[in-house]
Design an enzyme around this catalytic site. Structure first.
Site, PDB file in Angstrom:
ATOM      1  N   GLU A 261       0.894  -1.173   0.000  1.00 55.59           N
ATOM      2  CA  GLU A 261       0.000   0.000   0.000  1.00 55.59           C
ATOM      3  C   GLU A 261       0.927   1.215   0.000  1.00 55.59           C
ATOM      4  O   GLU A 261       1.514   1.544   1.020  1.00 55.59           O
ATOM      5  CB  GLU A 261      -0.868   0.020   1.263  1.00 55.59           C
ATOM      6  N   CYS A 295      -2.433   9.457   2.007  1.00 54.12           N
ATOM      7  CA  CYS A 295      -1.896   8.955   0.745  1.00 54.12           C
ATOM      8  C   CYS A 295      -2.849   9.124  -0.433  1.00 54.12           C
ATOM      9  O   CYS A 295      -2.427   9.361  -1.555  1.00 54.12           O
ATOM     10  CB  CYS A 295      -1.542   7.478   0.899  1.00 54.12           C
ATOM     11  N   GLU A 392       4.631  13.275  -4.723  1.00 53.04           N
ATOM     12  CA  GLU A 392       3.829  13.286  -3.501  1.00 53.04           C
ATOM     13  C   GLU A 392       4.491  14.188  -2.464  1.00 53.04           C
ATOM     14  O   GLU A 392       5.662  13.985  -2.126  1.00 53.04           O
ATOM     15  CB  GLU A 392       3.734  11.852  -2.954  1.00 53.04           C
TER      16      GLU A 392
END
Ligand code: NAD
Length: 490
Positions: A261, A295, A392
């Site tokens: 993940e 996220c 990110e």
């Protein structure tokens, strides 16, 4: 500011916090410790032990020994214990909320309203699902008596990041435990406290010693030996792509399954018929919830050129009013970032984005609460090549771009390697569904962002992960090893 619950204060004051195996705290063999800080003021909260390969081995052996007893319980017996575990968490929800808020810097209203209750719901969901899930599926094949039989793997290893320590812990380990596996957990070295509190609750709930084990430490010292331990039969990793690739490579060498993940860079695509009131509220919430350290949140905003100016003006107004403050202040809407290093990283992105030509739509207040790790929300606009569009950042920020045509938006959203979560905003639901099908992400939401429910599969594709995801019936099956059993009929 709320008063710290006596039990939360006592728990945090233990120092150093120890590892956990055989159902109790364990000092391990090293005397090394690391410090845990309060992100709201930079003060030292407590110290935790730092482990290595020896501690990993002790914890894995403990899980291996407990596997026999735990896996032999019926799903109903395990379910009863897990509901008790959830009951205890409900009884202690305020203590858990305070520990999580202090450790991560999350607003107390968020840990009370989301993290803790949603985690408890996870336990009840998988406890119920496990009882209802058959372990044998009969097969209809000519001249053969055959079935698929599913049984737990054994010891499963889990490595978690720092942004949702309590929730991610439960999303990860609960389906594994419900299926009859035992677990060894490595929490983030930055935010390990709620995991240790949960370990105590597991014992109090009657979950046998050794079923749930914790080793404290960093990635190289603990994450690597856990991934490489021969008795660990399955790994699950939540965190960055860089570390995830390393975990996957080591699992590949041992040929064991690995669930990843990973990070994301979600987009929100706002067509000209977007309900602006709703979109402004939700997207401001998307980058301020958990201070943007989410996220799957929307950090690239594709806004149709016809509504760009109005959307931009309205969302700046909302973001300027967000109440930023200490995690234990009930008036706080957005707390600090989780660590000093992360604050530096987030502001570093802002500087690089500007250097590469991005225009500031809303600037960050870098001095806000300067002893703590505060950064106010900031917005940039510019080109799809800008670093802040492509990478990110994991802070309270978004990058805004204009678009004109549907296909153009789809191509540009899909131009980066992540594939975690996107949203499409339009009153035309035929168009919204058509676009959602073409966006590259494991999770695609319409007229909303950050949508979670048990039963709704959540996971990433491409650079955002593989191996299954969480929160759905498939997740329980991921922790059950399928075997076929067949007898030809004479
Ligand atoms: P990170 O990868 O630096 O660390 C995550 C965990 O891995 C930590 O416990 C760390 O100690 C450990 N680790 C580091 N290197 C390792 C190695 N080589 N082998 C084994 N373990 C290792 O990530 P982070 O900074 O803690 O977390 C932020 C990242 O997590 C972001 O990219 C975010 O998007 C991602 N994340 C993803 C999800 C999801 O569900 N997809 C959820 C939360 C966070």
């Amino acid at each position: 500011m709320i008063t710290l619950h006596e039990k939360a204060a006592q728990f945090i004051a233990q120092t150093p916090h120890l590892h956990w195996w055989n159902g109790k705290p364990q000092a391990g063999t090293t005397s090394q410790t690391s410090e845990v800080f309060n992100p709201a003021d930079g003060s030292r909260l407590t110290q935790v032990a730092l482990g290595g390969a020896k501690e990993v081995d002790e914890a894995v052996q403990s899980a291996h020994r407990a596997f026999g007893e735990w896996s032999k319980l019926s799903p109903q017996e395990r379910s009863t214990l897990m509901h008790r575990f959830a009951d205890l968490m409900e009884e202690e929800k305020e203590i858990l909320a305070q520990i999580e808020s202090l450790d991560v810097g999350k607003a107390i209203t968020a840990t009370r309203g989301f993290d803790i209750p949603f985690g408890v719901e996870c336990i009840r969901y998988f406890a119920n699902l496990s009882v209802q899930t058959p372990r044998d599926t009969p097969l209809s094949i000519a001249n053969m008596e055959a079935r698929i039989h599913r049984s737990p793997y054994g010891v499963c290893g889990f490595i978690f990041p720092w942004n949702f320590p309590y929730n991610l812990l439960l999303w990860g380990i609960i389906p594994a435990l419900a299926a009859g596996n035992t677990v060894v957990v490595k929490p983030s070295e930055v935010t390990p406290l709620s995991t240790l509190y949960v370990a105590q609750l597991a014992i109090r709930a009657g979950i046998p010693a050794g079923v749930f084990n914790v080793v404290l430490g960093d990635g190289p010292s603990v994450g690597v030996p856990l991934t490489e331990h021969p008795l660990v039969k399955r790994m699950s990793f939540t965190g960055s792509g860089r570390a995830g690739a390393d975990v996957a490579r080591r699992c590949g060498q041992r040929i064991i399954p690995c669930k990843l993940e990973l990070g994301g860079k979600g987009a929100a695509v706002l067509f000209e018929d977007t309900d602006l009131e709703k979109a402004v509220t939700q997207l401001a919430g998307a980058i301020t919830f958990n201070t943007g350290q989410v996220c799957c949140t929307a950090t690239r905003w594709f806004v149709h050129e016809k509504i760009y100016e109005e959307f931009s003006r309205r969302i700046v107004e909302v973001l300027q009013k967000v109440k930023i403050g200490s995690s234990l202040d009930e008036a706080t809407e957005m707390g600090p970032l989780a660590s000093a290093a992360h604050k530096e990283r987030v502001l570093g992105y802002l500087d690089q984005g500007i250097q590469q030509g991005a225009k500031v739509v809303l600037d960050a207040d870098r001095k806000k609460g300067s002893a703590g790790y505060f950064v106010s929300p900031f917005l940039l606009e510019g080109s799809d090549e800008n670093i802040c569009f492509r990478e990110e950042i994991f802070g309270p920020t978004a990058f805004m771009v204009r678009f004109k045509e549907e296909n153009e938006a789809i191509t540009r959203v899909n131009s980066i390697p992540y594939g975690l979560a996107n949203s499409v905003w339009s009153q035309d639901l035929v168009r919204a569904n058509r676009v959602a099908e073409q966006l590259a992400a494991g999770n695609n939401w319409i007229n909303a962002h950050n949508v979670f429910a048990y039963g709704l599969p959540y996971g990433g594709i491409h650079q955002s992960g593989f191996g299954g995801g969480v929160n759905s019936p498939e997740t329980l099956n991921d922790y059950l090893l399928p075997k076929t059993i067949a007898r030809p009929l004479d």
